[in-house]
Enzyme design. Sequence first.
Site, mmCIF file in Angstrom:
data_model
loop_
_atom_site.group_PDB
_atom_site.id
_atom_site.type_symbol
_atom_site.label_atom_id
_atom_site.label_comp_id
_atom_site.label_asym_id
_atom_site.label_seq_id
_atom_site.Cartn_x
_atom_site.Cartn_y
_atom_site.Cartn_z
ATOM 1 N N HIS A 197 63.330 114.714 128.489
ATOM 2 C CA HIS A 197 63.245 115.489 130.217
ATOM 3 C C HIS A 197 61.676 115.746 130.241
ATOM 4 C CE1 HIS A 197 67.585 116.520 130.079
ATOM 5 N NE2 HIS A 197 67.604 115.103 130.067
ATOM 6 N N ARG A 304 64.204 101.252 138.345
ATOM 7 C CA ARG A 304 64.850 101.081 137.218
ATOM 8 C C ARG A 304 65.882 102.283 137.077
ATOM 9 N NH1 ARG A 304 59.123 100.332 134.973
ATOM 10 N NH2 ARG A 304 59.092 98.464 134.429
ATOM 11 N N ARG A 340 67.780 97.961 140.507
ATOM 12 C CA ARG A 340 68.233 97.192 139.470
ATOM 13 C C ARG A 340 69.419 97.972 138.979
ATOM 14 N NH1 ARG A 340 64.616 95.899 134.303
ATOM 15 N NH2 ARG A 340 65.027 97.982 134.070
ATOM 16 N N GLU A 439 65.269 87.058 132.449
ATOM 17 C CA GLU A 439 64.570 87.580 131.247
ATOM 18 C C GLU A 439 65.026 87.051 130.038
ATOM 19 O OE1 GLU A 439 64.896 91.920 131.796
ATOM 20 O OE2 GLU A 439 66.857 91.539 132.415
ATOM 21 N N ASN A 462 58.291 90.999 130.458
ATOM 22 C CA ASN A 462 58.099 91.578 128.867
ATOM 23 C C ASN A 462 59.222 91.082 128.237
ATOM 24 O OD1 ASN A 462 56.161 93.052 130.380
ATOM 25 N ND2 ASN A 462 57.493 95.000 130.334
ATOM 26 N N ASP A 463 60.607 91.115 128.523
ATOM 27 C CA ASP A 463 61.744 90.571 127.938
ATOM 28 C C ASP A 463 61.672 89.285 127.941
ATOM 29 O OD1 ASP A 463 64.052 93.428 128.928
ATOM 30 O OD2 ASP A 463 63.339 92.929 126.762
ATOM 31 N N ARG A 473 59.343 93.507 121.367
ATOM 32 C CA ARG A 473 58.434 94.257 122.302
ATOM 33 C C ARG A 473 57.829 95.634 122.076
ATOM 34 N NH1 ARG A 473 61.595 95.208 128.059
ATOM 35 N NH2 ARG A 473 60.229 96.764 128.185
ATOM 36 N N CYS A 509 57.793 90.741 137.411
ATOM 37 C CA CYS A 509 57.521 92.128 137.227
ATOM 38 C C CYS A 509 57.258 92.156 135.791
ATOM 39 C CB CYS A 509 58.663 93.046 137.798
ATOM 40 S SG CYS A 509 60.275 92.496 137.410
#
Lengths: 578, 90
Positions: A197, A304, A340, A439, A462-463, A473, A509
């Site tokens: 948090h 996200r 997403r 991905e 990235n993935d 990664r 992205c």
Amino acid sequence: MGDDVKEMKIRGVPISGGVAIGKPYFFTLSESHFPEYAIREHDIDIEVSRFRKAVDLSRKDVKRLQKQLEKEGVHEAAAVLETHLQMLQDTLLTTDVEAGIRQGLKNAESVFCTVVQRCEKKFMSLPDLFFRERVKDVKDVARRVLSHLCATATDRMPELPQDAVVVAYELPTSEAAEASTSRVKGFLTAIGGATSHAAIVAKAKGIPCITEVDLATLEKCRDGHVVIDGGRGEIILNPTPGTLRRYRKLCREQEDYIEDLTKDKDLKAETQDGYRVMLSANVETVADTSLMHRYGSDGVGLFRSEYVLALRDQFPSEEEQYTLYRTLVERMQGLPIVMRAFDVGGDKPGRLQTTLDGDERRFGERAIRLLLQEPEIFRAQIRAMLRASRHGDVRILLPMIACPQEFQEAKALIDDVYQSLKKNHEAPTKVPPIGCMIEVPSAAVLADALAEQADFFSIGTNDLVQYTLAQDRSEQSSRRYSYGHPAILRLIHVVVTAAVAKGIPVTVCGEMAADPLFTPFLVGIGVQGFSVAVPHLPVLRRRIRMLKFVDAVAVADRALQLSDEESVRSFLSSDPEG
Amino acid sequence: MKLIKKVQVKNRLGLHTRPATVIVQLLQNSKSDVSFTCRRETVNARSLLSILMLAARQNSKITITIEGQDDDVSQTMNNLVNAFEMNFGE
């Protein structure tokens, strides 16, 4: 500064980016140095009343914090602060403590500490991570009450000196929430993940934050300035006057550069010969959207949604999600937002892991597979998204799709949810566009079949790199390959070709989208959208505006013929347009 | 009057912060003494922290014990049982 104190650089895990210079301030969090003494019978009432006042002030603090965060547009931590308020009303921490003072004839601090320590011990002994994590909230609340009881023993964020770089073992959420960007230049902690948090609040406020820092080394250099580079996770201790000058200049230059670029915010992301590109932002929080508007964009290319999970200790209800999604949509000022669906992992069937632990997310039951396995969760999210879509331009993106069958299954569920909403008159006029994240390599290979079903593609580089080149990664420093590898270039080319053939838009992205070196390549193969972290928007816009589409096509053609990453990079660097 | 009843936790994540909060808020209107027993541990159901420390997972069985004035006890029991049945609105 003595001659024997050398400048040195130490590293930590980057949490929140930004370069800053400040003086380390060692934030005390210890609860173990509180006084313990007996009180006399005729002083009982005074002592109880002193305790009550401390609790009361703590409640007022939290309420004030809630308002402050709302004013700052930081919506994160709202649920956590609400839990703190409830804990401050819990009989264990209030009436039971008062009874303890009366019966034990002891001072409030010692009775309270005993109660709190018992709670903490109990929470730490629980087998479930969910429940165990609640000890953080107890500690945070206890700290606050004790700081009102015993003013000298603990630090308060609002009372820090200017330009403080806060150093602490761990940062409690409410302290991160209280930090003001004008006073606090950065956070350095020993522990605390990117999805804690406190980290999320720090990011939302734009305060640089680095964790897994060697506090012992820092202790030795406590008297001088420190330079922190949040994005790189680097800290320079005992900076020489030369280093300080360099970084002060860098800070100023960064500010000026961004100011300069943001003047361009209304200019279109268009090549010199008129090829228009959609420039969107990757966002996680509501605060990101404010910054996005400041820098100018064509919308949100990737929201996200799993960050919603990181900020709560449990799965949010449909209503909670709807409230958040609706707020986000309303902040878009009419621009589109791609949401997403939850991309999270689950290592035990039937038990959702709501923390974003990078390592466990690589394989297995995650993202769309998990959602299809837990239809109530998937439905709740889709319902919330569909309801929110009545307030703006929402598009839905499905993560980690491996084949057309998975996409079909998910789409069928979405259609079904839409129909049931329609019966209750809660549905938007039609089902929003549903896109597919590319991905997983299988999806890239089967892009032509997927392009028949999906309304748009979003390539997660990235993935894609991780799975295609079998490379973790999360191992940042030991990366052998990157998105510059020819296999990736060709795979992306396959995807874009398939999309263009079926007339659906493709957005990239992931880190590759933000790398100006690869902009000509991506534009040249026909990518129509780039979605990047907000701070990259101005630079990318300027890069695109410098390009000519015809030149980009030539660059892409040549790059696709190269067979190793080094040649690719050296070719792209030598590009005369670059 | 004293009423005792067994209920089962249906919520996927067990008696977590939200259901625990619902219970505490629900009991604010009651004047009776309410306790939960789970796996031999008994706690005051009006204390959020105490409920959380029970760490009751999905499918745990909870024994609710309510003691007080007749009307209040029955009403409170009904409300609580109902809340458990309804998954606390999740």
